[in-house]
Scaffold this active site. Structure first.
Site, PDB file in Angstrom:
ATOM      1  N   SER A 110      -2.488  -0.930   9.454  1.00 26.14           N
ATOM      2  CA  SER A 110      -3.882  -1.171  10.286  1.00 26.14           C
ATOM      3  C   SER A 110      -4.584  -2.006   9.445  1.00 26.14           C
ATOM      4  CB  SER A 110      -3.767   0.264  10.579  1.00 26.14           C
ATOM      5  OG  SER A 110      -4.338   0.892   9.381  1.00 26.14           O
ATOM      6  N   GLN A 150       0.845  -0.796  -0.336  1.00 28.94           N
ATOM      7  CA  GLN A 150      -0.128   0.288   0.203  1.00 28.94           C
ATOM      8  C   GLN A 150       0.901   1.655   0.027  1.00 28.94           C
ATOM      9  OE1 GLN A 150      -3.764  -1.277   2.590  1.00 28.94           O
ATOM     10  NE2 GLN A 150      -2.069  -1.934   3.426  1.00 28.94           N
ATOM     11  N   HIS A 205      -1.420   1.621  -4.392  1.00 25.75           N
ATOM     12  CA  HIS A 205      -1.651   2.570  -4.295  1.00 25.75           C
ATOM     13  C   HIS A 205      -0.457   3.617  -5.056  1.00 25.75           C
ATOM     14  CE1 HIS A 205      -3.971   1.782  -0.217  1.00 25.75           C
ATOM     15  NE2 HIS A 205      -4.715   1.540  -1.308  1.00 25.75           N
TER      16      HIS A 205
HETATM   17  P1  OAD Z   1      -1.000   2.688   8.906  1.00 30.52           P
HETATM   18  O1  OAD Z   1      -0.634   4.575   9.287  1.00 30.52           O
HETATM   19  O2  OAD Z   1      -3.305   3.274   9.162  1.00 30.52           O
HETATM   20  O3  OAD Z   1      -1.413   1.559   9.421  1.00 30.52           O
HETATM   21  C1  OAD Z   1       0.269   1.234  10.316  1.00 30.52           C
HETATM   22  C2  OAD Z   1       0.397   0.324  10.862  1.00 30.52           C
HETATM   23  O4  OAD Z   1       2.019   0.124  11.275  1.00 30.52           O
HETATM   24  C3  OAD Z   1      -0.288   0.014  11.923  1.00 30.52           C
HETATM   25  O5  OAD Z   1      -0.656  -1.134  12.206  1.00 30.52           O
HETATM   26  C4  OAD Z   1       1.343   0.118  12.804  1.00 30.52           C
HETATM   27  O6  OAD Z   1       1.108  -0.610  14.468  1.00 30.52           O
HETATM   28  C5  OAD Z   1       2.282  -0.467  11.756  1.00 30.52           C
HETATM   29  N1  OAD Z   1       3.523  -0.322  13.250  1.00 30.52           N
HETATM   30  C6  OAD Z   1       4.031   1.169  13.281  1.00 30.52           C
HETATM   31  N2  OAD Z   1       5.571   0.960  13.156  1.00 30.52           N
HETATM   32  C7  OAD Z   1       6.210  -0.289  12.631  1.00 30.52           C
HETATM   33  C8  OAD Z   1       7.071  -0.883  12.565  1.00 30.52           C
HETATM   34  N3  OAD Z   1       8.379  -0.678  13.128  1.00 30.52           N
HETATM   35  N4  OAD Z   1       7.003  -2.138  12.550  1.00 30.52           N
HETATM   36  C9  OAD Z   1       5.974  -3.191  12.047  1.00 30.52           C
HETATM   37  N5  OAD Z   1       5.106  -2.407  11.794  1.00 30.52           N
HETATM   38  C10 OAD Z   1       4.287  -0.976  12.623  1.00 30.52           C
HETATM   39  O7  OAD Z   1      -0.801   2.814   7.295  1.00 30.52           O
HETATM   40  P2  OAD Z   1      -1.234   1.460   6.401  1.00 30.52           P
HETATM   41  O8  OAD Z   1      -2.019   0.287   6.971  1.00 30.52           O
HETATM   42  O9  OAD Z   1      -0.261   1.592   5.630  1.00 30.52           O
HETATM   43  O10 OAD Z   1      -4.349   4.946   1.751  1.00 30.52           O
HETATM   44  O11 OAD Z   1      -2.863   2.120   5.916  1.00 30.52           O
HETATM   45  C11 OAD Z   1      -2.904   2.338   5.150  1.00 30.52           C
HETATM   46  C12 OAD Z   1      -3.344   2.996   4.287  1.00 30.52           C
HETATM   47  O12 OAD Z   1      -4.315   4.114   4.003  1.00 30.52           O
HETATM   48  C13 OAD Z   1      -2.087   3.796   3.690  1.00 30.52           C
HETATM   49  O13 OAD Z   1      -2.192   3.943   2.024  1.00 30.52           O
HETATM   50  C14 OAD Z   1      -2.988   5.439   2.990  1.00 30.52           C
HETATM   51  C15 OAD Z   1      -3.328   5.789   4.537  1.00 30.52           C
HETATM   52  O14 OAD Z   1      -4.329   6.676   4.039  1.00 30.52           O
HETATM   53  C16 OAD Z   1      -3.548   5.671   0.325  1.00 30.52           C
HETATM   54  O15 OAD Z   1      -3.037   6.985   0.472  1.00 30.52           O
HETATM   55  C17 OAD Z   1      -4.807   5.437  -0.539  1.00 30.52           C
END
Ligand code: OAD
Length: 250
Positions: free
Chosen positions: A192, A105, A123
């Protein structure tokens, strides 16, 4: 997590014997490279900025300069970032696998920089640009105006990322669904697991009988359903997972 022995032997064996591994990554895999996530409560971008003012087509139409400049700022952050041990560990897994699909993503290009080859960018990519009107690819936009103009049609140039309310690139969606439906091991790393359609991919893999592994320091909607949950930062856990599946010889 405090050593390679923390990786269950059954998981190391499943990974070593897999024919097709699918991986879904989110912003968490790049956190240790200094790229901010979206939803972490202190450091996440959506804790400081409102997505509807910056990451929708309507926001761009309302205030193209502000949106363009916000993406310029994020590009600068991404431009300074380097892959971390988590990205490199995923590139290593690909080298061992007959079939491997890395669905991300993220728009930061760090998987390619780490040497991963079969990467599906759901994305888009923040370093690419296209025009708002027709989607013409624009390689090297001018510095002025902000946003620049498309050399072909004169339309405004925007980053080639997927905004809220927009469709995902069809080829990327099909590749992701295909991998989730056919893999035997699925790694869900640093996401997440709330933004669709990516969030459904690990559940699709589970329904097809794949071994689904979550790697994240915090719980998500997948945690209670995953076959294995490895709690901690991906830059630490993924190298351990690789070492457990393919122990260094000598
Ligand atoms: P999020 O910011 O929603 O989630 C980040 C995740 O990474 C959380 O579950 C954290 O617990 C975890 N995390 C933090 N530090 C970490 C580490 N060192 N190692 C492993 N995990 C860690 O980001 P995404 O799930 O990527 O969309 O969000 C999905 C989409 O929402 C993105 O692609 C973006 C956003 O709006 C668009 O831009 C279309």
């Amino acid at each position: 997590m405090s050593g390679a022995m923390d990786i269950p032997v059954s998981l190391a064996t499943a990974l070593r014997n897999a024919r097709h591994v699918a991986v879904l990554t989110g912003a968490g895999i790049s956190a240790e490279s200094g790229v901010p996530t979206f939803r972490d409560s202190q450091t996440g971008l959506w804790a400081r900025f409102r997505p509807e003012e910056l990451a929708t087509p309507e926001a761009f139409e309302r205030n193209p300069q502000m949106v363009w400049e916000w993406y310029e700022w994020r590009r600068k952050l991404v431009g300074q970032a380097r892959p971390n041990p988590g990205h490199y560990a995923l590139a290593r897994i690909e080298q061992h696998m007959p079939g491997f699909t890395l669905i991300t993503q993220n728009v930061d290009g760090l998987h390619h920089a780490a040497g991963s080859r079969n990467v599906v960018e759901m994305h888009g990519n923040i370093m690419r640009n296209k025009c708002f009107e027709h989607g013409h690819a624009v390689d090297r936009p001018d510095d002025d105006p902000k946003p620049p103009r498309c050399p072909r049609c004169g339309g405004r140039v925007r980053p080639d990322v997927v905004w809220f309310g927009e469709m995902l690139p069809e080829h990327a969606l099909q590749a992701a669904l295909g991998a989730a439906g056919t893999c035997d091991v699925f790694l869900c790393v640093g996401t997440s697991t709330v933004v669709e359609p990516a969030a459904s991919l690990p559940f699709t893999a589970l329904a097809r009988g794949a071994c689904v592994v979550e790697i994240n320091p915090a719980p998500t909607p997948l945690t209670s359903r995953a076959s294995y949950v490895l709690t901690g930062p991906s830059g630490i856990i993924l190298p351990r997972l690789v070492a457990a599946a393919w122990p260094p010889t000598g």
